[in-house]
Design an enzyme around this catalytic site. Structure first.
Site, short mmCIF file in Angstrom:
data_model
loop_
_atom_site.label_atom_id
_atom_site.label_comp_id
_atom_site.label_asym_id
_atom_site.label_seq_id
_atom_site.Cartn_x
_atom_site.Cartn_y
_atom_site.Cartn_z
N THR A 63 13.31 5.37 10.42
CA THR A 63 14.23 4.32 10.87
C THR A 63 13.80 2.99 10.27
OG1 THR A 63 14.65 5.50 12.92
CG2 THR A 63 15.12 3.13 12.93
N SER A 94 5.16 -6.82 -1.42
CA SER A 94 4.93 -6.88 0.02
C SER A 94 5.42 -8.21 0.59
CB SER A 94 3.43 -6.74 0.26
OG SER A 94 3.16 -6.69 1.63
N ALA A 95 5.89 -8.21 1.84
CA ALA A 95 6.43 -9.44 2.44
C ALA A 95 5.33 -10.43 2.85
CB ALA A 95 7.28 -9.09 3.66
N ASN A 99 -5.41 -9.61 -7.56
CA ASN A 99 -5.57 -10.27 -6.27
C ASN A 99 -6.85 -11.08 -6.16
OD1 ASN A 99 -5.96 -7.28 -6.38
ND2 ASN A 99 -7.23 -7.69 -4.60
N CYS A 106 -19.54 -9.09 2.63
CA CYS A 106 -20.63 -9.68 3.40
C CYS A 106 -20.89 -8.99 4.72
CB CYS A 106 -20.36 -11.16 3.65
SG CYS A 106 -20.72 -12.13 2.19
N THR A 144 0.84 -1.20 0.00
CA THR A 144 0.00 0.00 0.00
C THR A 144 0.87 1.25 0.00
OG1 THR A 144 -1.77 -1.15 1.18
CG2 THR A 144 -1.79 1.26 1.27
C1 LIG Z 1 -2.12 -7.20 -0.64
C2 LIG Z 1 -2.03 -6.28 -1.78
C3 LIG Z 1 -1.70 -4.93 -1.61
C4 LIG Z 1 -1.51 -4.31 -0.24
O1 LIG Z 1 -0.33 -4.77 0.35
P1 LIG Z 1 -0.02 -4.43 1.88
O2 LIG Z 1 1.40 -4.85 2.05
O3 LIG Z 1 -0.97 -5.23 2.68
O4 LIG Z 1 -0.20 -2.96 2.06
C5 LIG Z 1 -1.60 -4.13 -2.73
N1 LIG Z 1 -1.81 -4.64 -3.95
C6 LIG Z 1 -2.12 -5.91 -4.16
C7 LIG Z 1 -2.32 -6.42 -5.55
C8 LIG Z 1 -2.24 -6.79 -3.09
O5 LIG Z 1 -2.57 -8.05 -3.30
#
Ligand SMILES: *Cc1c(COP(=O)(O)O)cnc(C)c1O
Length: 391
Positions: free
Chosen positions: A243, A202-203, A154, A329, A75
């Protein structure tokens, strides 16, 4: 022995791999130094760990370590990429092209930019979820500075033609940004051969910890400029102050290393399970697969079940299977998924959709159970609906 509820929501998040956790733990207490502290071993150890992690992350996507900027997640990376480019290239133009099916982190950032003077073109998608390259090229104007198209969706797993997109962008002198949170670590990906200029990931989507991610920012051919969106100490080549989250970064590095080594064999196994689940569920009457069948991630399947009430479906499944539905939902009148709507699905199909997101710890036993249970629940929900209609 099955453990309930069975976790099939890996597109939302993944469990941390125990090897990742083990690697992170020393950096909370023993090696607690600030990676920016230059004058003592505490700082040097932290900086060394970050340097190593940066190499692990870069290796997975074939980047140079200096091109990796650590952030708090995809994000933040999406925000930094879009706002940072809009600021840095304001003198050249104020037009960005993106797609209706992007993640909210991209859509809402673009809406924010729209309010502050950036023109946004919102591309539609074809019924299979893929963008139309001609439509994309036609949207390019002299003022266009960026094309933002996600690598893999996603909700459906649909993989966009990234290479073709980047070729058009390059030919027209426009930067290409991709949100690859669902693709990095899941499929082979190479920022050089894919022609990516900026990339968010993202990790926690790749068996790493939550709250840490990265932004790849190309340093040559072309050298991409990003204006920082947070002021402070000028960390991360001035693009992201604050940091560094050393344990998180160590975890992201280890997660990337594991993906590089094991993704291929994991994928073969996961895809076999996914296909088994999908083929069985598509035999249920009124079941429809959402998204292009070929250009798709190997671990996800998004299926709509016609005439099955979406609330009843989720309530009946949720005790035993943890998954996501195409409708929110939580509200009394659930809104169907904007991704499926953008693909042209009517509400009757968009609402009763289920996203099965498999992961590397998914087992054949879990998939067998899911097939039986989902089939039975769909039939039960339809029968109840018909009985209610007659009363
Ligand atoms: C999960 C996801 C995000 C958000 O990632 P975060 O690390 O949770 O902020 C953004 N884009 C896609 C396509 C995702 O699947």
């Amino acid at each position: 022995m099955l453990k309930f509820p069975i976790y099939l929501d890996h597109n939302a998040t993944t469990p941390c791999d125990p090897r990742v956790l083990e690697e992170m733990i020393p950096y909370f207490a023993n090696f607690f130094g600030n990676a920016a502290s230059r004058n003592h071993p505490y700082g040097w150890q932290a900086a060394e760990a970050v340097k190593f992690a940066r190499e692990q992350v870069a290796a997975l996507v074939h980047a140079d370590p200096a091109e990796i900027i650590f952030t708090s997640g995809a994000t933040e990376s999406d925000n930094l990429a879009l706002k940072g480019v809009a600021d840095a290239y304001a003198a050249r133009g104020n037009h960005i092209i993106t797609v209706a099916t992007e993640h909210k982190a991209v859509l809402d950032t673009c809406r924010h930019l729209e309010k502050t003077g950036t023109d946004i073109s919102w591309l539609s998608v074809k019924p299979d979820g893929l963008i139309d390259l001609n439509e994309m090229e036609k949207a390019i104007r002299p003022q266009t500075i960026l094309i933002a198209v996600m690598y893999a969706n996603n909700e459906t797993g649909v993989i966009q033609p990234v290479h073709a997109i980047s070729e058009i962008a390059k030919r027209r002198g426009v930067l290409f940004f991709t949100d690859a949170a669902q693709a990095v670590g899941k499929i082979p990906l190479d920022v050089i051969s894919d022609g990516i200029d900026i990339m968010a990931f993202s990790a926690h989507k790749i068996y790493g910890p939550k709250g840490v991610g990265a932004l790849y920012v190309r340093r040559k051919n072309p050298r991409v400029r990003i204006t920082a969106q947070m002021d402070g100490g000028g960390h991360e080549r001035g693009m992201r102050s604050g940091t560094l989250n050393v344990p998180g970064i160590v975890g992201l590095g280890k997660a990337c290393e594991i993906c590089l080594n094991e993704m291929e064999s994991d994928n073969r196994r996961i895809k076999t399970l996914r296909d088994k689940l999908e083929n069985a569920l598509l035999n249920v009457e009124g079941a429809v697969l959402n998204g292009n069948k070929l250009h798709r991630l190997p671990q996800v399947s998004n299926i709509s079940f016609r005439n099955a009430d979406e609330n009843a479906l989720m309530i009946s499944l949720s005790k035993e299977i943890a998954l996501s539905s195409g409708s929110a939902c939580t509200s009394a009148n659930p809104e169907p998924s904007y991704v499926l709507k953008a693909m042209g699905l009517e509400d009757e199909l968009a609402k009763p959709s289920l996203r099965f997101g498999l992961g590397k710890y998914s087992t054949a036993e879990e998939i067998d159970f899911t097939v039986d249970r989902v089939g039975a629940v769909v039939r039960k929900v339809r029968e109840e609906f018909e009985t209610n209609m007659k009363m």
